[in-house]
Motif scaffolding. Structure first.
Motif, PDB file in Angstrom:
ATOM      1  N   GLY A 680       0.820  -1.203   0.000  1.00  0.00           N
ATOM      2  CA  GLY A 680       0.000   0.000   0.000  1.00  0.00           C
ATOM      3  C   GLY A 680       0.861   1.263   0.000  1.00  0.00           C
ATOM      4  O   GLY A 680       1.961   1.294  -0.559  1.00  0.00           O
ATOM      5  N   THR A 681       0.385   2.307   0.645  1.00  0.00           N
ATOM      6  CA  THR A 681       1.105   3.587   0.682  1.00  0.00           C
ATOM      7  C   THR A 681       1.748   3.844   2.041  1.00  0.00           C
ATOM      8  O   THR A 681       2.237   4.951   2.288  1.00  0.00           O
ATOM      9  N   ARG A 682       1.770   2.856   2.905  1.00  0.00           N
ATOM     10  CA  ARG A 682       2.378   3.047   4.234  1.00  0.00           C
ATOM     11  C   ARG A 682       3.891   2.867   4.115  1.00  0.00           C
ATOM     12  O   ARG A 682       4.389   2.109   3.274  1.00  0.00           O
ATOM     13  N   PRO A 683       4.687   3.530   4.964  1.00  0.00           N
ATOM     14  CA  PRO A 683       6.137   3.322   4.968  1.00  0.00           C
ATOM     15  C   PRO A 683       6.481   1.916   5.469  1.00  0.00           C
ATOM     16  O   PRO A 683       5.794   1.353   6.325  1.00  0.00           O
ATOM     17  N   PHE A 684       7.546   1.341   4.941  1.00  0.00           N
ATOM     18  CA  PHE A 684       8.031   0.042   5.409  1.00  0.00           C
ATOM     19  C   PHE A 684       9.545  -0.004   5.188  1.00  0.00           C
ATOM     20  O   PHE A 684      10.105   0.734   4.378  1.00  0.00           O
ATOM     21  N   ARG A 685      10.207  -0.890   5.936  1.00  0.00           N
ATOM     22  CA  ARG A 685      11.667  -0.978   5.940  1.00  0.00           C
ATOM     23  C   ARG A 685      12.141  -2.045   4.946  1.00  0.00           C
ATOM     24  O   ARG A 685      11.541  -3.119   4.810  1.00  0.00           O
ATOM     25  N   MET A 686      13.247  -1.733   4.253  1.00  0.00           N
ATOM     26  CA  MET A 686      13.864  -2.657   3.305  1.00  0.00           C
ATOM     27  C   MET A 686      15.331  -2.815   3.658  1.00  0.00           C
ATOM     28  O   MET A 686      16.045  -1.821   3.862  1.00  0.00           O
ATOM     29  N   GLY A 687      15.814  -4.071   3.731  1.00  0.00           N
ATOM     30  CA  GLY A 687      17.224  -4.347   3.953  1.00  0.00           C
ATOM     31  C   GLY A 687      17.927  -4.556   2.630  1.00  0.00           C
ATOM     32  O   GLY A 687      17.568  -5.431   1.845  1.00  0.00           O
ATOM     33  N   LEU A 688      18.944  -3.714   2.345  1.00  0.00           N
ATOM     34  CA  LEU A 688      19.657  -3.769   1.072  1.00  0.00           C
ATOM     35  C   LEU A 688      20.914  -4.622   1.134  1.00  0.00           C
ATOM     36  O   LEU A 688      21.650  -4.693   0.157  1.00  0.00           O
ATOM     37  N   GLY A 689      21.199  -5.239   2.277  1.00  0.00           N
ATOM     38  CA  GLY A 689      22.404  -6.044   2.427  1.00  0.00           C
ATOM     39  C   GLY A 689      23.475  -5.294   3.198  1.00  0.00           C
ATOM     40  O   GLY A 689      23.499  -4.056   3.253  1.00  0.00           O
ATOM     41  N   ASP A 690      24.413  -6.046   3.783  1.00  0.00           N
ATOM     42  CA  ASP A 690      25.506  -5.465   4.574  1.00  0.00           C
ATOM     43  C   ASP A 690      24.971  -4.619   5.722  1.00  0.00           C
ATOM     44  O   ASP A 690      25.582  -3.603   6.106  1.00  0.00           O
ATOM     45  N   GLY A 691      23.812  -4.978   6.249  1.00  0.00           N
ATOM     46  CA  GLY A 691      23.262  -4.264   7.385  1.00  0.00           C
ATOM     47  C   GLY A 691      22.681  -2.906   7.082  1.00  0.00           C
ATOM     48  O   GLY A 691      22.391  -2.129   7.998  1.00  0.00           O
ATOM     49  N   VAL A 692      22.453  -2.589   5.800  1.00  0.00           N
ATOM     50  CA  VAL A 692      21.899  -1.292   5.400  1.00  0.00           C
ATOM     51  C   VAL A 692      20.389  -1.416   5.279  1.00  0.00           C
ATOM     52  O   VAL A 692      19.882  -2.292   4.565  1.00  0.00           O
ATOM     53  N   PHE A 693      19.659  -0.526   5.964  1.00  0.00           N
ATOM     54  CA  PHE A 693      18.196  -0.506   5.893  1.00  0.00           C
ATOM     55  C   PHE A 693      17.742   0.893   5.505  1.00  0.00           C
ATOM     56  O   PHE A 693      18.356   1.896   5.893  1.00  0.00           O
ATOM     57  N   VAL A 694      16.670   0.957   4.706  1.00  0.00           N
ATOM     58  CA  VAL A 694      16.055   2.226   4.342  1.00  0.00           C
ATOM     59  C   VAL A 694      14.552   2.091   4.522  1.00  0.00           C
ATOM     60  O   VAL A 694      13.991   0.999   4.389  1.00  0.00           O
ATOM     61  N   SER A 695      13.914   3.209   4.817  1.00  0.00           N
ATOM     62  CA  SER A 695      12.455   3.259   4.899  1.00  0.00           C
ATOM     63  C   SER A 695      11.923   3.831   3.598  1.00  0.00           C
ATOM     64  O   SER A 695      12.400   4.883   3.135  1.00  0.00           O
ATOM     65  N   VAL A 696      10.954   3.169   2.992  1.00  0.00           N
ATOM     66  CA  VAL A 696      10.416   3.606   1.711  1.00  0.00           C
ATOM     67  C   VAL A 696       8.891   3.662   1.783  1.00  0.00           C
ATOM     68  O   VAL A 696       8.266   3.004   2.621  1.00  0.00           O
TER      69      VAL A 696
END
Length: 916
Positions: A680-696
Motif C-alpha cells: 500500500g502507501t504506508r512506509p516500510f523498511r527494506m534491507g539492502l544487504g551489509d546491514g543497510v536498511f532504508v524506509s520507503v
C-alpha cells in the motif's frame, strides 16, 4: 465429332497437334504458368518439412543432452541382494549385454545415436573425499566425487597427460585400490594431477585407494556421452542445504576403467545405467506424435516393461525428452497455423489464375467452339479433345516444376510435393474443358451480350452464390465464436487458415452484386455531360463482362493475404523489439558482479554510438523487514533515470516525485503493482544487504521499469541510500547502435554486456521461426505475383475490343490523350472496386482473427515474452500499399495499352471480321 468412321484412327492426336501449332505462344505461356505454379506448390511442403526438421534439431540442441537423453538405471538393494550377485551384475559383460538388450527395441521406436549413447556403473551419490588435503576446499569443505566406469573412454577423449587407467582381471568389491582418470577441467578445479592418490571411504571397510593415472580432454564435450551427466567433464559447486552461511563444496567425477566397476561396491550402493541418446539428425518433425509415444513407452510403457524383463525388475527411466517434444510441438503448431494462412490464400489465388487462364483460352476460341457445336460436336467429345490438348502441355510442365522443386529443396517426404504438383496439373487440365462446357451447353450461333449493368443473374447463380455466402458466413461466425466467446485460441483450427479466403469469397460475391448499382445510377447523369470521354468510359465499364467473380476473388484474396501477412510480420518485428528492449532496459546494458569498477561509466561514454549512460545500483535480493519475499530495489538518479524511462517508453514517471527528502527520512519509491498491492502507501523498511536498511513509501506505480525485469521491483533515489549500497552495479546505455565490441573492450571483463540488437537477433535465431517467416514472405510474394497476373489476364481479355474501339474512335477524331483517358477511366471502376474491397476485406480478416492468434511464440520462440502477449494488429502500410499498387498497375496498363495502340496504327484493328 463424337463419332468416328469404321476403321478410322482416333482424331484426337491430330486435333492436338493442329491446335498447338496454331497457337504456340499461348501454349508456351500456359506451360510456363503451370510449371511455376507446380514448382511453388511442390516446394511448400518440402520447405515446411525442412525448416521443421531444422527447428527440432535446434530445440534438442538448446535443451541439451541432460534433458534429451533417455536414462535407464537399475539400483539393487544391498540389504536384500547378496554381494556375490551384485558383483556379478556389475561385471562388464553383464552391463554390456543389458545395453544390447535395451538398444534393439528402443532403437526401433526412437532413432538413437549409438556413438553418443553410453552405459556403465556409477555411485548413486557422490562420496566425500578428505584425503589428500591438497584437494580444493571452498568453505573448508572436502570435495565429493562420483566413481564412474563408463564405456569407451579412449574413443571419446584425447589423452593430455599420463595414461588411461587399467584394471586387472577379476577386480571385485574387495579390491584395495583402482586406477582412474579425470578430465582436464576436473583436474584444474580440484587440484588433481597425474599420480595423485585419493582415498575414498566406504561403509564397513577400509577406504578404497584411487590412483590417478591420466588426464584427458573430451573430444565432444557438449555431446551426450559427456553431457548427459555434465559432472563427468566439469565439476560444479554445490551449496550445503539449509546452511545460513551458504557454504559450498566441489562435486566431480573419477573415471574408472570398465573392468573396475565391481570395486564401486566398496563405496556404497552403486547403480547400473544405460544412456540412450536420440539421433537428432534422424528425428523427423512431421513424425512428432510417434516419437512422443515412443518416449512415453520408454518412460512408463511397453518398452520399459521389456527393459525390466530383459535386465532387472528395478529398471527405471528418466528423461525430459517428452517435454522438449511438447514445447517444440506447441511452437510448431502455432507457427504452422500462421503459415497456413499464407499457403491457403496463395493457393486460392493460384487456382483462380489457372481457371482464369482456361477461361481466357475459352473466350479466345469462342467462335471456333460455337461453330463446332453448331456442326454437331458433342459436349463429351469437345471436352475430351480440349482436355487432351491442355494435358499435353500441362502434365509435362507440372512434372518439370516438380522436378525443379525436388532439386532445389531435397526433402524426406516427396509424396506431398507430388500430390501438390498433381493438384496443379489437374486444375490446369480441367480449366479449359470445364469453361468450354459451361459456355457451350446449348447450341447457339450468336452469344448473348454480357453486360454487368444490364444483365440479371440467373436463379441458379443466385442460389449458388447464396449457398456459398451462407457456408462462408457460418464458418466465419463459428471461428469468431470459438475464438472469442469460448476463450479458446483458434490458431490450430483450419478455419483460421481459410478465414481470409472465406472473407474474400463473401466480399467478392457481394461486391459483384453491388457493382452494377452505381453504374446504373451514374448512367443517366453521365449521358448529359458535354464531353465524350466520361460518358463513353462509363458505358464501356457498364458493358464489361458480368462474370467477374473469379478475377475479383483473386484480387481480394491476394490483397487480404498480403495485408494479413504484412501485419503478421510487422507484429512479430514489433514484439521482438519490445521484448529485446524490456530484457535489456536500454540499447545496451552492463552489469557488474558484485559492482562496477570506478571510472567504467566514463570509458563507456567514449564508446562509438553511445549518447547517454545511466548508472543504477540494483539490490536483487533486498529483504523487507517484515520477512516477506525479497524484492529487487534499484537506486537511481531521478532526473537521469526519468529521462531514460521516457526515451525507452518503459514506465515513464515524474522525476520530482522520486527525489529523496533533505532529512533522509522515508524515501519515496516507484513500485510495481504487485508490490504496491502488498504494502500500500504506508512506509516500510527494506534491507539492502551489509546491514543497510532504508524506509520507503510507494508514491508511483508502474508495470515496468528499465533497470529491473520481472513483476516485482522498487525504485528509489540513490542519494538517499547510505553506504556501499549506492555504488553502481548496472549501466544503462542509450544511443544509435552502440558498438558492442567497444563496450566489451571498455568493460575489460569486469561487467557482462548485453546489447538490444543482439537480444533481438537471439529471438529470431531459430530455424523454425526464420524458416516459417521465409515461407510466409515467399507465399505472400507469390500471391501478389498471381494477383498481378490475374489483373493482367483480366485486362488482356478486354484488350482486343479496346484496341478496336480506339481505332474506330480515332477515325472519328479522338485524340491520343483522349484515348488514354478513356482507357484509364474505363479500368478505374473495377480497380477501385478491387482496391477498396481488398482493403476492407483485409481489415475485416485481421479484426476477425486477432483475438485467436498469439504472435508470441513465432516472435520469441516461447509461450511468454517480457513484453507480454503479442497480438495481431492492423498495419496501415500493409493495408494501403497493396491496394494502391493495384490501382497504379491498372492505370499503368491502361495507359500503356493506349500508347501502344496509338503507336501501332489502326489498320489491323479495322479489318473486317476482327472487331468484336
Amino acid at each position: 465429332m463424337s463419332v468416328r468412321g469404321a476403321g478410322r484412327p482416333p482424331v484426337v492426336a491430330g486435333w492436338v497437334r493442329t491446335r498447338l501449332r496454331s497457337a504456340p505462344g499461348a501454349a508456351v505461356a500456359f506451360a510456363v504458368l503451370v510449371a511455376v505454379t507446380a514448382c511453388l506448390a511442390a516446394a511448400l511442403p518440402l520447405a515446411v518439412d525442412r525448416y521443421g526438421d531444422a527447428g527440432l534439431r535446434r530445440a534438442l540442441e538448446v535443451a541439451g543432452p541432460s534433458r534429451t537423453t533417455v536414462q535407464l538405471f537399475a539400483t539393487d538393494d544391498g540389504m536384500l541382494v547378496p554381494q556375490e550377485i551384485q558383483e556379478a551384475d556389475l561385471r562388464w559383460d553383464a552391463v554390456r549385454g543389458a545395453y544390447t538388450e535395451l538398444l534393439g527395441p528402443a532403437g526401433r521406436s526412437l532413432p538413437l545415436d549409438r556413438d553418443q549413447s553410453a552405459y556403465g556403473v556409477r555411485t548413486t551419490d557422490p562420496v566425500p573425499v578428505a584425503d589428500p588435503v591438497e584437494l580444493a576446499r571452498p568453505s573448508a569443505l572436502p570435495p565429493q566425487l562420483h566413481l564412474v566406469a563408463q564405456n569407451d573412454l579412449a574413443g571419446h577423449s584425447r589423452l593430455r597427460a599420463g595414461r588411461l587407467p587399467k584394471a586387472p582381471d577379476g577386480t571385485g568389491a574387495t579390491a584395495p585400490s583402482v586406477e582412474a582418470a579425470v578430465t582436464a577441467e576436473t583436474a584444474g578445479k580440484l587440484n588433481i594431477a597425474v599420480g595423485s592418490v585419493l582415498r575414498v571411504p566406504g561403509p564397513r571397510r577400509a577406504p578404497l585407494t584411487v590412483r590417478v593415472t591420466g588426464v584427458v580432454d573430451p573430444l565432444a564435450p557438449r555431446e551426450a556421452y559427456w553431457s548427459t551427466s555434465p559432472v563427468l567433464r566439469s565439476p560444479h559447486l554445490r551449496t550445503v542445504p539449509d546452511d545460513p552461511a551458504r557454504s559450498v563444496y566441489w562435486v566431480g567425477a573419477l573415471l574408472l576403467p570398465p573392468d573396475a566397476a565391481p570395486a564401486i561396491l566398496a563405496t556404497g550402493l552403486p547403480e547400473r545405467y544405460w544412456n540412450l541418446a536420440p539421433d537428432a539428425s534422424a528425428l523427423p518433425a512431421h513424425d512428432l506424435p510417434r516419437l512422443t509415444s515412443a518416449v512415453a513407452s520408454l518412460e512408463a510403457g511397453p518398452l520399459l516393461q521389456q527393459a525390466r524383463a530383459a535386465v532387472s525388475p528395478g529398471v527405471e527411466a528418466d528423461t525430459a525428452l517428452d517435454e522438449v517434444f511438447g514445447e517444440y510441438g506447441a511452437l510448431r503448431t502455432a507457427i504452422g497455423s500462421l503459415v497456413a494462412v499464407a499457403a491457403f490464400g496463395t493457393g486460392t489465388v493460384a487456382a483462380v489464375v489457372l481457371l482464369m487462364a482456361g477461361g481466357l483460352a475459352a473466350d479466345r476460341r469462342r467462335a471456333e467452339l460455337t461453330l463446332l457445336r453448331a456442326r454437331g460436336a458433342s459436349l463429351r467429345g469437345l471436352a475430351a479433345r480440349l482436355l487432351a490438348e491442355t494435358a499435353v502441355v500441362a502434365v509435362p510442365a507440372a512434372a518439370l516444376g516438380l522436378t525443379a522443386a525436388l532439386l532445389l529443396i531435397p526433402g524426406a517426404r516427396p509424396a506431398y510435393a507430388v500430390a501438390a504438383a498433381g493438384a496443379v496439373a489437374v486444375v490446369a487440365c480441367a480449366a479449359l474443358p470445364l469453361r468450354a462446357v459451361a459456355a457451350h451447353r446449348a447450341v447457339r450461333v450468336h452469344a448473348a451480350r454480357e453486360d454487368v449493368a444490364a444483365t440479371r443473374p440467373s436463379r441458379r447463380r443466385t442460389v449458388a452464390e447464396l449457398t456459398l455466402v451462407a457456408v462462408a458466413v457460418g464458418a466465419v461466425v463459428a471461428l469468431r465464436t470459438r475464438g472469442v466467446s469460448d476463450g479458446e485460441e483458434a490458431s490450430g483450427d483450419a478455419l483460421v487458415s481459410l478465414a481470409p479466403v472465406l472473407v474474400g469469397m463473401i466480399a467478392a460475391l457481394v461486391l459483384v452484386r453491388l457493382h452494377p448499382l452505381p453504374l446504373r445510377a451514374l448512367a443517366g447523369p453521365a449521358g448529359r455531360l458535354r464531353g465524350v470521354v466520361g460518358p463513353l468510359s462509363l458505358a464501356r465499364a457498364s458493358r464489361a463482362s458480368g462474370s467477374a467473380v473469379l478475377p475479383l476473388l483473386a484480387l481480394l484474396t491476394a490483397l487480404t493475404t498480403a495485408a494479413f501477412g504484412g501485419s503478421v510480420l510487422t507484429g512479430v518485428a514489433d514484439a521482438r523489439d519490445d521484448a529485446a528492449l524490456l530484457s535489456v532496459g536500454a540499447d545496451a546494458r552492463l552489469e557488474g558482479v558484485p559492482e562496477l569498477p570506478p571510472g567504467l561509466d566514463e570509458r563507456v561514454r567514449r564508446a562509438p554510438g553511445v549518447e547517454d549512460v545511466t548508472a543504477v545500483a540494483v539490490a536483487q535480493y533486498a529483504q523487507p523487514r517484515d520477512g516477506r519475499l525479497a524484492v529487487p530495489v534499484a537506486a537511481v538518479d531521478p532526473a537521469g533515470y526519468a529521462a531514460l524511462a521516457r526515451h525507452t517508453d518503459i514506465g515513464a514517471f515524474d522525476a520530482d516525485r522520486l527525489v529523496a527528502p533533505a532529512d533522509a527520512g522515508v524515501l519515496p519509491a516507484l513500485g510495481s503493482p504487485e508490490v504496491a498491492e502488498r504494502y500500500g502507501t504506508r512506509p516500510f523498511r527494506m534491507g539492502l544487504g551489509d546491514g543497510v536498511f532504508v524506509s520507503v513509501r510507494i508514491v508511483e506505480v508502474r508495470e515496468r521499469t528499465p533497470a529491473v525485469t520481472g513483476q516485482e521491483f522498487l525504485v528509489v533515489d540513490r542519494s538517499g541510500v547510505p553506504g556501499g549500497s549506492a555504488r553502481p552495479t548496472t549501466l544503462l546505455v542509450t544511443g544509435d547502435r552502440p558498438d558492442g565490441h567497444a563496450l566489451r573492450e571498455a568493460a575489460d571483463g569486469d561487467a557482462r554486456v548485453q546489447l538490444r540488437a543482439e537480444e533481438h537477433a537471439r529471438y529470431a535465431d531459430s530455424p523454425l521461426q526464420s524458416g516459417a517467416e521465409r515461407v510466409y514472405a515467399a507465399a505472400v510474394a507469390a500471391g501478389a505475383g498471381y494477383a498481378v497476373l490475374a489483373l493482367l489476364l483480366t485486362l488482356l481479355r478486354a484488350a482486343p475490343g479496346r484496341a478496336a474501339l480506339l481505332a474506330r474512335l480515332r477515325t472519328m477524331g479522338l485524340t491520343r490523350a483522349q484515348g488514354r483517358r478513356l482507357l484509364v477511366l474505363e479500368s478505374l471502376p473495377q480497380a477501385l472496386l478491387a482496391a477498396a474491397g481488398g482493403t476492407v476485406t483485409a481489415w475485416a480478416a485481421i479484426r476477425l482473427l486477432s483475438p485467436g492468434i498469439d504472435l508470441t511464440t513465432i516472435a520469441v520462440s516461447a509461450s511468454s515474452s517480457p513484453a507480454g502477449r503479442a497480438v495481431l494488429r492492423t498495419d496501415p502500410v500493409s493495408l494501403l500499399v497493396p491496394a494502391l499498387a493495384v490501382l497504379a498497375l491498372a492505370v499503368g496498363i491502361a495507359a500503356a495499352q493506349a500508347w501502344w495502340s496509338g503507336r501501332a496504327g489502326s489498320v489491323r484493328e479495322l479489318r473486317a471480321g476482327d472487331a468484336r
